[in-house]
Design a protein around this motif. Structure first.
Motif, PDB file in Angstrom:
ATOM      1  N   ALA A  25      39.794  94.228 -29.827  1.00  0.00           N
ATOM      2  CA  ALA A  25      40.796  95.330 -30.118  1.00  0.00           C
ATOM      3  C   ALA A  25      42.027  94.519 -29.232  1.00  0.00           C
ATOM      4  O   ALA A  25      41.754  93.665 -28.424  1.00  0.00           O
ATOM      5  N   GLU A  26      43.138  95.046 -30.168  1.00  0.00           N
ATOM      6  CA  GLU A  26      44.828  94.409 -29.525  1.00  0.00           C
ATOM      7  C   GLU A  26      44.233  95.082 -27.848  1.00  0.00           C
ATOM      8  O   GLU A  26      43.870  96.042 -27.275  1.00  0.00           O
ATOM      9  N   GLY A  27      44.710  93.887 -26.865  1.00  0.00           N
ATOM     10  CA  GLY A  27      44.871  94.295 -26.046  1.00  0.00           C
ATOM     11  C   GLY A  27      43.663  94.092 -24.403  1.00  0.00           C
ATOM     12  O   GLY A  27      43.484  94.276 -23.957  1.00  0.00           O
ATOM     13  N   LEU A 150      50.624  80.065 -22.792  1.00  0.00           N
ATOM     14  CA  LEU A 150      51.267  81.150 -23.037  1.00  0.00           C
ATOM     15  C   LEU A 150      52.418  81.207 -23.286  1.00  0.00           C
ATOM     16  O   LEU A 150      53.721  82.145 -23.188  1.00  0.00           O
ATOM     17  N   ALA A 151      53.153  80.220 -23.704  1.00  0.00           N
ATOM     18  CA  ALA A 151      54.618  79.887 -23.588  1.00  0.00           C
ATOM     19  C   ALA A 151      55.043  80.455 -24.838  1.00  0.00           C
ATOM     20  O   ALA A 151      56.548  80.812 -24.746  1.00  0.00           O
ATOM     21  N   ALA A 152      54.678  80.278 -26.061  1.00  0.00           N
ATOM     22  CA  ALA A 152      55.748  81.338 -27.405  1.00  0.00           C
ATOM     23  C   ALA A 152      54.530  82.653 -27.071  1.00  0.00           C
ATOM     24  O   ALA A 152      55.318  83.051 -28.083  1.00  0.00           O
ATOM     25  N   ASP A 153      54.580  83.264 -26.051  1.00  0.00           N
ATOM     26  CA  ASP A 153      54.255  84.652 -25.875  1.00  0.00           C
ATOM     27  C   ASP A 153      53.765  84.780 -27.172  1.00  0.00           C
ATOM     28  O   ASP A 153      53.552  86.429 -28.024  1.00  0.00           O
ATOM     29  N   PRO A 154      52.449  84.746 -27.506  1.00  0.00           N
ATOM     30  CA  PRO A 154      51.870  84.950 -28.932  1.00  0.00           C
ATOM     31  C   PRO A 154      50.334  85.953 -28.566  1.00  0.00           C
ATOM     32  O   PRO A 154      50.474  86.020 -26.965  1.00  0.00           O
ATOM     33  N   PRO A 155      50.346  86.906 -29.179  1.00  0.00           N
ATOM     34  CA  PRO A 155      49.406  87.735 -29.102  1.00  0.00           C
ATOM     35  C   PRO A 155      47.687  87.344 -28.631  1.00  0.00           C
ATOM     36  O   PRO A 155      47.655  88.839 -28.203  1.00  0.00           O
ATOM     37  N   ARG A 186      49.093  93.218 -22.458  1.00  0.00           N
ATOM     38  CA  ARG A 186      49.074  92.950 -23.423  1.00  0.00           C
ATOM     39  C   ARG A 186      48.532  92.527 -24.026  1.00  0.00           C
ATOM     40  O   ARG A 186      48.938  92.784 -25.732  1.00  0.00           O
ATOM     41  N   LYS A 187      47.864  91.410 -23.997  1.00  0.00           N
ATOM     42  CA  LYS A 187      47.447  90.680 -24.978  1.00  0.00           C
ATOM     43  C   LYS A 187      46.001  90.308 -25.395  1.00  0.00           C
ATOM     44  O   LYS A 187      44.996  91.072 -24.765  1.00  0.00           O
ATOM     45  N   THR A 188      45.343  89.756 -26.395  1.00  0.00           N
ATOM     46  CA  THR A 188      44.139  90.023 -27.138  1.00  0.00           C
ATOM     47  C   THR A 188      43.787  88.559 -26.229  1.00  0.00           C
ATOM     48  O   THR A 188      43.698  87.540 -27.138  1.00  0.00           O
ATOM     49  N   VAL A 189      42.408  88.872 -25.829  1.00  0.00           N
ATOM     50  CA  VAL A 189      41.879  87.736 -25.067  1.00  0.00           C
ATOM     51  C   VAL A 189      40.207  87.291 -25.419  1.00  0.00           C
ATOM     52  O   VAL A 189      40.220  88.573 -24.934  1.00  0.00           O
ATOM     53  N   VAL A 190      40.570  86.056 -25.629  1.00  0.00           N
ATOM     54  CA  VAL A 190      38.855  85.509 -26.337  1.00  0.00           C
ATOM     55  C   VAL A 190      38.403  84.875 -24.682  1.00  0.00           C
ATOM     56  O   VAL A 190      39.130  83.760 -25.066  1.00  0.00           O
TER      57      VAL A 190
END
Length: 322
Positions: A25-27, A150-155, A186-190
């Motif tokens: 899920a998002e986040g 994280l540089a390009a602020d990816p979701p 607030r990011k989606t992380v795997v």
């Protein structure tokens, strides 16, 4: 945000990954753990098409990743690995700026973002921007690798054993800092890891794999207390008691705790979301070992006060409820 549908990767007739499906899920942070060679890293790399699936599909934001150019897809997803993958002849600042430059960001924006991220991961821009990777410690290199992801602020951020090469003390320190990073909240992380405690510390849910097959997906608490099969039970067995204490929060044991009468005796305060293991370790290390614990809500209002020994008794009663 991410949906993997029956992902399969076959090499010379051998299935490294076999019909793996999950949603993130998002986040949310999803951990992939399992035995060595179980296919967790291969699964991660299929999400951004570093490895092309033999079968199955990946949807990101509802879009089939097969319809995107692999290079464009990867630029929209942060990616950090154990070896850091830093370019040895680039400075720290140049390494962090790789993706923003590919995206043709203005120089001032890149410089501002680089300084912001270095501060975020605990590296002073004044001290580190002009250094080269060989001038950094392993922990510092890991921080730069995370900043670059994280540089390009990816979701979406994919992390493949990002702290695996570090010593235990440094790894635990960075894990705690990782949890506090505003840019990740607030990011989606795997996250791929072989460290069980890293998984239960950083992940909202965990996917346990063996020989390319998903064995169980669930919250850390579910996996520890309600394993679906013998493999999952055995996977956590060596550290089970400590894991049980860690995934148990004070709010979980409160129904089995009797409130104590008011007293002048000192009571150390903890929020109801605190892990039981943290409380017991604090009591063990301090002179308050046999004193009282006060549980408070998010507004710091007292809920109940009890003795540390009673918390452990309540924990065993909580375990019996499963």
């Amino acid at each position: 945000m991410i949906e993997a549908i029956e992902l399969t990767k076959t090499y010379n007739g051998f299935s490294a990954v076999n019909r793996v499906s999950f949603e993130v899920a998002e986040g949310e942070t999803l951990g992939l753990i399992g035995t060595s060679g179980c296919g967790k890293s291969t699964t991660l790399k299929m999400l951004n098409r570093l490895i092309e699936p033999t079968a199955g599909r990946v949807f990101i934001g509802g879009e089939d990743t097969r319809k995107s150019q692999p290079e464009k897809l990867r630029r929209s997803i942060g990616y950090a690995i154990q070896e850091t993958g830093l370019f040895p002849h680039y400075t720290v600042a140049e390494n962090v700026a790789v993706v923003p430059r590919l995206l043709k960001w203005p120089d001032k924006r890149i410089a501002r973002r680089t300084e912001e991220l270095l501060e975020l991961v605990g590296l002073s821009p004044e001290e580190f921007t002009r250094r080269y990777p060989h001038e950094l410690s392993g922990g510092q290199q890991q921080r730069v690798g995370l900043a670059r992801a994280l540089a390009a602020d990816p979701p979406i951020v994919l992390l493949d054993e990002p702290f695996g090469a570090l010593d235990r003390i440094t790894r635990r320190q960075i894990q705690q800092e990782f949890k506090q990073l505003e840019s990740l909240l607030r990011k989606t992380v795997v996250l791929v890891t072989h460290d069980i405690f890293e998984a239960v510390t950083l992940c909202d849910r965990i996917c346990v794999m063996d020989r390319g097959i998903v064995q169980q997906i669930g919250t850390p608490k579910t996996l520890v207390f309600q394993p679906d099969n013998d493999f999952v039970r055995d996977f956590f067995q060596a550290d089970r008691f400590q894991l049980e204490l860690y995934v148990t929060q004070l709010q979980d044991v409160m129904p089995w705790v009797s409130a104590q009468e008011s007293s002048s005796e000192a009571a150390k305060r903890y929020t109801e979301e605190e892990h039981l293991l943290t409380v017991l370790e604090d009591m063990e290390e301090s002179s308050l070992k046999s004193s009282r614990v006060q549980i408070v809500d998010r507004q710091n209002q007292p809920i109940l006060t009890t003795h540390c020994q009673d918390l452990l008794t309540a924990f065993y009663r909580f375990k019996e409820s499963f």
